[in-house]
Scaffold this active site. Structure first.
Site, PDB file in Angstrom:
ATOM      1  N   TRP A  39       0.836  -1.204   0.000  1.00 52.06           N
ATOM      2  CA  TRP A  39       0.000   0.000   0.000  1.00 52.06           C
ATOM      3  C   TRP A  39       0.870   1.253   0.000  1.00 52.06           C
ATOM      4  O   TRP A  39       0.604   2.213  -0.736  1.00 52.06           O
ATOM      5  CB  TRP A  39      -0.917  -0.003   1.219  1.00 52.06           C
ATOM      6  CG  TRP A  39      -1.424   1.343   1.620  1.00 52.06           C
ATOM      7  CD1 TRP A  39      -1.146   2.024   2.751  1.00 52.06           C
ATOM      8  CD2 TRP A  39      -2.294   2.194   0.850  1.00 52.06           C
ATOM      9  NE1 TRP A  39      -1.778   3.243   2.757  1.00 52.06           N
ATOM     10  CE2 TRP A  39      -2.486   3.371   1.607  1.00 52.06           C
ATOM     11  CE3 TRP A  39      -2.906   2.078  -0.381  1.00 52.06           C
ATOM     12  CZ2 TRP A  39      -3.265   4.426   1.156  1.00 52.06           C
ATOM     13  CZ3 TRP A  39      -3.695   3.135  -0.840  1.00 52.06           C
ATOM     14  CH2 TRP A  39      -3.871   4.288  -0.073  1.00 52.06           C
ATOM     15  N   ASP A  81     -10.275  -6.970   5.773  1.00 57.52           N
ATOM     16  CA  ASP A  81      -9.165  -6.021   5.703  1.00 57.52           C
ATOM     17  C   ASP A  81      -7.888  -6.790   5.360  1.00 57.52           C
ATOM     18  O   ASP A  81      -7.460  -7.662   6.125  1.00 57.52           O
ATOM     19  CB  ASP A  81      -9.006  -5.317   7.051  1.00 57.52           C
ATOM     20  CG  ASP A  81      -7.957  -4.213   7.025  1.00 57.52           C
ATOM     21  OD1 ASP A  81      -7.124  -4.195   6.101  1.00 57.52           O
ATOM     22  OD2 ASP A  81      -7.983  -3.371   7.940  1.00 57.52           O
TER      23      ASP A  81
END
Length: 297
Positions: A165, A251
């Protein structure tokens, strides 16, 4: 260009599910010239105040599903926008954004508003920052509602999902925030997804968005790491408040494994409440989380 950017108010008109009145402080100690926005809903003098702290790249809009449940139960809710996000001012110089810049703003805000009987309600960077507060002012905090976050201690390897990310964020300095939220929360309407873009007219407003992934401590000497290690030890040995933990099971970064490990670090933390369809931005499944939290807090 001004060193301080302020999103025009008209970008926040008629956002779905966000009828809350704005509140501003423009003279917070240590932050001259910066206007900070926060929501302040529900009755004063109540038993509890839910201090709702958002993360990156969101803002107080993320709590719109939970705030009405908290206030309907008779509680006060204070939900600030971090500097660089939401309706708060946005320093144009990316270097202004540091771990302690954000963390000390929150500490000073809690003291300025003289918040008491606080249920610290956190997710993502809201937790990385907010979890360092109670050990310095334990008399103000009575509960913890924790969602998909971690201690920023710098002595634990960062998950590969986060490293991916961070690399993606660094490659996209004008991050499409609304599109990101729409992918992560497929039940959002287009207007709700657009609301996450409202604070950012263009890339110059996204200094905070860009900086946060690079502020996560990745070594023991990083900014905020020692403070976070102190907080981790304090929660493990000295925390006396009630704790409710929820985890969005989908998640990919701060999901079930991370949160179960977090539960072991917080004194008397019960097993996490699991939200099967929930993702990283768990407040978007917030009705379920709030109702479950009321049974514990």
């Amino acid at each position: 260009m001004s060193s301080i950017l302020r999103t025009p108010d008209e970008r926040f008109v008629n956002l779905p599910g966000y009828p809350f009145a704005p509140h501003y402080i423009d003279d917070l100690a240590g932050y001259p010239g910066l206007r900070i926005h926060y929501l302040d809903e529900g009755p004063r003098g109540t038993a509890k105040t839910f201090l709702c702290l958002h993360g990156q790249p969101t803002w107080s809009y993320l709590y719109r599903r939970m705030i009405p449940l908290f206030t309907a139960a008779g509680h006060r809710v204070v939900a600030p926008d971090l500097l660089g996000f939401g309706k708060s001012d946005k320093p144009a110089n990316d270097a202004r954004y540091t771990f302690m810049f954000h963390r000390d703003m929150l500490r000073n805000l809690v003291e300025r508003l003289d918040l008491r009987n606080v249920v610290l309600t956190v997710q993502d960077w809201g937790g990385l920052l907010g979890l360092t507060l109670p050990m310095e002012m334990p008399e103000r905090f009575c509960g913890l509602l924790i969602m998909n976050t971690a201690f920023a201690t710098g002595d634990v390897p960062l998950p590969q999902g986060f490293l991916d990310w961070r690399a993606y964020s660094n490659q996209n300095p004008d991050l499409a925030v609304g599109k990101l939220l729409a992918r992560a929360c497929p039940h959002l309407t287009p207007a709700e997804a657009d609301a996450y873009d409202a604070p950012f007219p263009d890339a110059s407003f996204k200094g905070g968005v860009r900086r946060f992934p690079n502020l996560v401590p990745d070594n023991p000497d990083a900014d905020g790491a020692a403070l976070s290690r102190r907080a981790r030890e304090w929660f493990r040995t000295a925390w006396n408040g009630k704790t409710f933990m929820a985890v969005g099971m989908k998640d990919p970064v701060l999901g079930p494994a991370v949160m179960r490990a977090m539960a072991a670090l917080i004194r008397n933390c019960p097993p996490p409440h699991e939200v099967p369809q929930g993702g990283h931005f768990l407040q978007e499944w917030g009705e379920d989380v709030a109702q479950a939290a009321f049974r514990v807090l």
